[in-house]
Enzyme design. Structure first.
Site, PDB file in Angstrom:
ATOM      1  N   SER A  97      -4.399   1.889  -9.167  1.00 13.63           N
ATOM      2  CA  SER A  97      -5.090   3.171  -9.306  1.00 13.63           C
ATOM      3  C   SER A  97      -5.851   3.158 -10.615  1.00 13.63           C
ATOM      4  O   SER A  97      -5.615   2.306 -11.491  1.00 13.63           O
ATOM      5  CB  SER A  97      -4.059   4.302  -9.306  1.00 13.63           C
ATOM      6  OG  SER A  97      -4.610   5.515  -9.768  1.00 13.63           O
TER       7      SER A  97
ATOM      8  N   LYS B   7       1.989   3.367 -11.221  1.00 11.43           N
ATOM      9  CA  LYS B   7       0.837   2.493 -11.014  1.00 11.43           C
ATOM     10  C   LYS B   7       0.609   1.567 -12.213  1.00 11.43           C
ATOM     11  O   LYS B   7       0.203   0.410 -12.047  1.00 11.43           O
ATOM     12  CB  LYS B   7      -0.417   3.323 -10.733  1.00 11.43           C
ATOM     13  CG  LYS B   7      -0.362   4.070  -9.396  1.00 11.43           C
ATOM     14  CD  LYS B   7      -0.249   3.117  -8.218  1.00 11.43           C
ATOM     15  CE  LYS B   7      -0.295   3.838  -6.889  1.00 11.43           C
ATOM     16  NZ  LYS B   7      -0.264   2.914  -5.733  1.00 11.43           N
TER      17      LYS B   7
ATOM     18  N   ALA C  15       2.879   6.377 -14.286  1.00 12.37           N
ATOM     19  CA  ALA C  15       3.902   5.411 -14.690  1.00 12.37           C
ATOM     20  C   ALA C  15       4.118   4.364 -13.603  1.00 12.37           C
ATOM     21  O   ALA C  15       4.260   3.163 -13.881  1.00 12.37           O
ATOM     22  CB  ALA C  15       5.211   6.135 -14.992  1.00 12.37           C
TER      23      ALA C  15
ATOM     24  N   ILE D 269     -11.282   8.188  -4.072  1.00 12.31           N
ATOM     25  CA  ILE D 269     -11.483   7.798  -2.680  1.00 12.31           C
ATOM     26  C   ILE D 269     -11.255   9.028  -1.805  1.00 12.31           C
ATOM     27  O   ILE D 269     -10.235   9.719  -1.946  1.00 12.31           O
ATOM     28  CB  ILE D 269     -10.514   6.686  -2.253  1.00 12.31           C
ATOM     29  CG1 ILE D 269     -10.613   5.479  -3.194  1.00 12.31           C
ATOM     30  CG2 ILE D 269     -10.778   6.283  -0.807  1.00 12.31           C
ATOM     31  CD1 ILE D 269     -11.908   4.723  -3.124  1.00 12.31           C
TER      32      ILE D 269
ATOM     33  N   TYR E  22       3.253   9.371 -11.250  1.00 18.92           N
ATOM     34  CA  TYR E  22       2.364   8.488 -10.501  1.00 18.92           C
ATOM     35  C   TYR E  22       1.709   7.473 -11.432  1.00 18.92           C
ATOM     36  O   TYR E  22       1.619   6.280 -11.112  1.00 18.92           O
ATOM     37  CB  TYR E  22       1.313   9.333  -9.796  1.00 18.92           C
ATOM     38  CG  TYR E  22       0.405   8.578  -8.853  1.00 18.92           C
ATOM     39  CD1 TYR E  22       0.848   8.188  -7.596  1.00 18.92           C
ATOM     40  CD2 TYR E  22      -0.906   8.281  -9.207  1.00 18.92           C
ATOM     41  CE1 TYR E  22       0.013   7.510  -6.716  1.00 18.92           C
ATOM     42  CE2 TYR E  22      -1.755   7.609  -8.342  1.00 18.92           C
ATOM     43  CZ  TYR E  22      -1.290   7.226  -7.101  1.00 18.92           C
ATOM     44  OH  TYR E  22      -2.133   6.556  -6.245  1.00 18.92           O
TER      45      TYR E  22
ATOM     46  N   ASN F 201       0.814  -1.220   0.000  1.00 20.28           N
ATOM     47  CA  ASN F 201       0.000   0.000   0.000  1.00 20.28           C
ATOM     48  C   ASN F 201       0.848   1.271   0.000  1.00 20.28           C
ATOM     49  O   ASN F 201       0.375   2.326  -0.426  1.00 20.28           O
ATOM     50  CB  ASN F 201      -0.907  -0.006   1.228  1.00 20.28           C
ATOM     51  CG  ASN F 201      -1.596   1.312   1.463  1.00 20.28           C
ATOM     52  OD1 ASN F 201      -2.526   1.703   0.758  1.00 20.28           O
ATOM     53  ND2 ASN F 201      -1.135   2.047   2.478  1.00 20.28           N
TER      54      ASN F 201
END
Length: 254
Positions: free
Chosen positions: A141, A158, A156, A187, A154, A88
């Site tokens: 994501s 995920k 790239a 979220i 980000y 996570n």
């Protein structure tokens, strides 16, 4: 026998909710954090209220030496290798591609993608040595599927995590270790609230279920993928997004 779950970046946000969900489902819980805070002690207390043990480990997900030591510490403190790993831990920058600082790009890839790799590799080695048929769940994501503006680093990271999930599932399957990805949509967390004013209202209007998700919405899918109910599921990405990333752009009036 009580099972053990380890959640990286589990002291706050979605990670904290996942840690508590595993405690609710009978697991002792380990979690990592980067910086000491009151969140760490309070999570240990909240897990204890559920009748299980919690163990906090200060660890940098992108540091190979730190991650290697983490799993030694987990075995010593928790009494064995984890049965479940949830990758996570992650960070995000916000910048147009043409202005993105190289150091920020490297930092995001280091934490998100390299961290997922290191924890998966080393946790799997400990699971195999212990004869465990474990489960690894990686947090993806909507960026797994679509390009997002101002989030090139980000996105790239995920997207890489989704493909890494598939490759890991192929190689670890013969050992009985399943690897899956859970990809959240919009979220509501402290971090997303800082992205833009009216975050929930803006994303609710785009989401078929007409609301944003909560960290609790992530708990059921993650615990499911860790459980025997998903014993024949591996290499998959489950989108927990209220349908937003399955929706084609469509005129408001047609």
């Amino acid at each position: 026998m009580t099972q053990r779950a380890l959640v990286t970046g589990g002291d706050a946000g979605i990670g904290r909710t996942l840690a508590l969900a595993f405690a609710d489902n009978g697991y002792d819980v380990g979690f990592t954090y980067l910086t000491p805070s009151t969140h760490v002690d309070s999570l240990v207390v909240d897990v204890a209220k559920r009748g299980h043990k919690a163990f906090g480990f200060q660890s940098d997900a992108g540091d190979a030496g730190a991650v290697t030591q983490l799993y030694v510490d987990v075995e010593n403190a928790m009494g064995g290798a984890p049965d479940v790993l949830v990758n996570n831990a992650g960070i995000q920058t916000w910048s147009p591609l043409l202005d993105l600082d190289v150091a920020d790009f490297d930092r995001v890839i280091r934490t998100n993608l390299r961290g997922c790799f290191l924890n998966t590799q080393i946790a799997a080695k400990h699971m195999i040595a212990a004869g465990k048929q474990g489960a690894i769940i990686n947090l993806g994501s909507g960026c797994n599927k679509l390009g997002f503006p101002n989030l090139s680093d980000y996105t790239a990271s995920k997207g890489g995590i989704e493909q890494f999930t598939k490759a890991s599932a192929m190689e670890l399957g013969p050992y009985g270790i399943r690897v899956n990805c859970v990809a959240p949509g919009a979220i509501a967390t402290d971090r997303t609230a800082d992205e833009t004013e009216g975050y929930a209202e803006k994303w609710s209007a785009l989401t078929p279920l007409r609301r944003v998700g909560t960290p609790q919405d992530m708990a059921g899918p993650v615990v499911f993928l860790a459980s025997d109910a998903a014993a024949f599921v591996t290499g998959q990405t489950l989108y927990v997004d209220g349908g937003v990333f399955s929706s084609a752009p469509w005129p408001q009036e047609y």
